[in-house]
Design a protein around this motif. Structure first.
Motif, PDB file in Angstrom:
ATOM      1  N   VAL A 169      -1.466  -3.913  -0.135  1.00 42.58           N
ATOM      2  CA  VAL A 169      -1.640  -2.453  -0.218  1.00 42.58           C
ATOM      3  C   VAL A 169      -1.480  -1.911  -1.632  1.00 42.58           C
ATOM      4  N   GLY A 170      -1.075  -2.760  -2.578  1.00 42.91           N
ATOM      5  CA  GLY A 170      -0.834  -2.277  -3.929  1.00 42.91           C
ATOM      6  C   GLY A 170       0.411  -1.405  -3.982  1.00 42.91           C
ATOM      7  N   ALA A 171       1.501  -1.929  -3.467  1.00 41.55           N
ATOM      8  CA  ALA A 171       2.736  -1.150  -3.337  1.00 41.55           C
ATOM      9  C   ALA A 171       3.331  -0.788  -4.696  1.00 41.55           C
ATOM     10  N   ASP A 172       4.034   0.343  -4.705  1.00 40.13           N
ATOM     11  CA  ASP A 172       4.779   0.769  -5.885  1.00 40.13           C
ATOM     12  C   ASP A 172       6.241   0.379  -5.794  1.00 40.13           C
ATOM     13  N   LEU A 173       6.689   0.010  -4.588  1.00 39.88           N
ATOM     14  CA  LEU A 173       8.094  -0.332  -4.389  1.00 39.88           C
ATOM     15  C   LEU A 173       8.257  -1.060  -3.063  1.00 39.88           C
TER      16      LEU A 173
END
Length: 212
Positions: A140-144
């Motif tokens: 998902v292209g996570a930021d955290l």
């Protein structure tokens, strides 16, 4: 039956599902702010139930029923938040899950609070392994990445997650925060976490700090 947030806290604490649902609807209809209903009613009730469990005055089944009770109330509260009340970091993506264990009360509260604050939460559920967090973050292209750790064996698995991210050379890419009943700040720091939260609401401030 008084129409107060205290009554809702007591209904959740003593896992009176139908009463808690009715009180939530009444409080919101009376114009009580959704965040007050959530924090002072549902979350405070779960906290009180957790305290009784730690004091051996409640059993695991009570915690499970408490989670079901909260799960009934939370969608009603979420729906009452005005549109556009998302935080400044709306659109940021968080992967969230419980390491190894099937317990999900705290995780679900974190998910709710992050969603209300405008984050896109990808909840991978319970009984998860380190690879599951990495795989979803990449997908998902996570930021955290946010991890719930609620019993002993999961503590080592959290350390394994940190090492996995290092081995795959993505440790700097994904800030990792952790919380849960068996965790504490010193342990989280020793494991290499970027942040530790004592309460569900701490996850929001940590996420804000780490995804700027």
């Amino acid at each position: 039956m008084g129409n107060t947030v205290f009554d809702l806290k007591e209904a959740v604490s003593w896992v009176k599902k139908e009463e808690a649902e009715a009180l939530t609807k009444e409080l919101l209809a009376d114009g009580i702010a959704p965040m007050i209903v959530l924090e002072q009613g549902v979350m405070a009730g779960l906290s009180e139930l957790g305290d009784r469990f730690e004091a051996k005055k409640a059993i695991v089944l009570d915690l499970v029923k408490g989670g079901v009770t909260a799960k009934t109330c939370i969608p009603l509260i979420q729906a009452a938040f005005p549109e556009g009340e998302a935080g400044a970091d709306a659109g940021k993506k968080v992967v969230l899950g419980t390491m190894l264990s099937q317990h999900n009360i705290g995780k679900n509260l974190v998910s709710t609070l992050l969603s209300i604050s405008g984050y896109e939460v990808f909840d991978i559920g319970e009984k998860r392994e380190p690879w599951d967090f990495y795989e979803k973050a990449e997908e998902v292209g996570a930021d955290l990445i946010a991890v719930s750790v609620v019993f002993g064996p999961a503590m080592q698995k959290f350390g394994d997650l940190i090492e996995l991210l290092k081995e795959l050379k993505v440790r700097e890419k994904y800030p990792v925060i952790v919380g849960g009943a068996v965790t504490h700040e010193k342990w989280a720091s020793e494991m290499g976490a970027d942040g530790w939260g004592k309460q569900a609401k701490d996850a929001v401030s940590l996420t804000e700090e780490l995804t700027l």
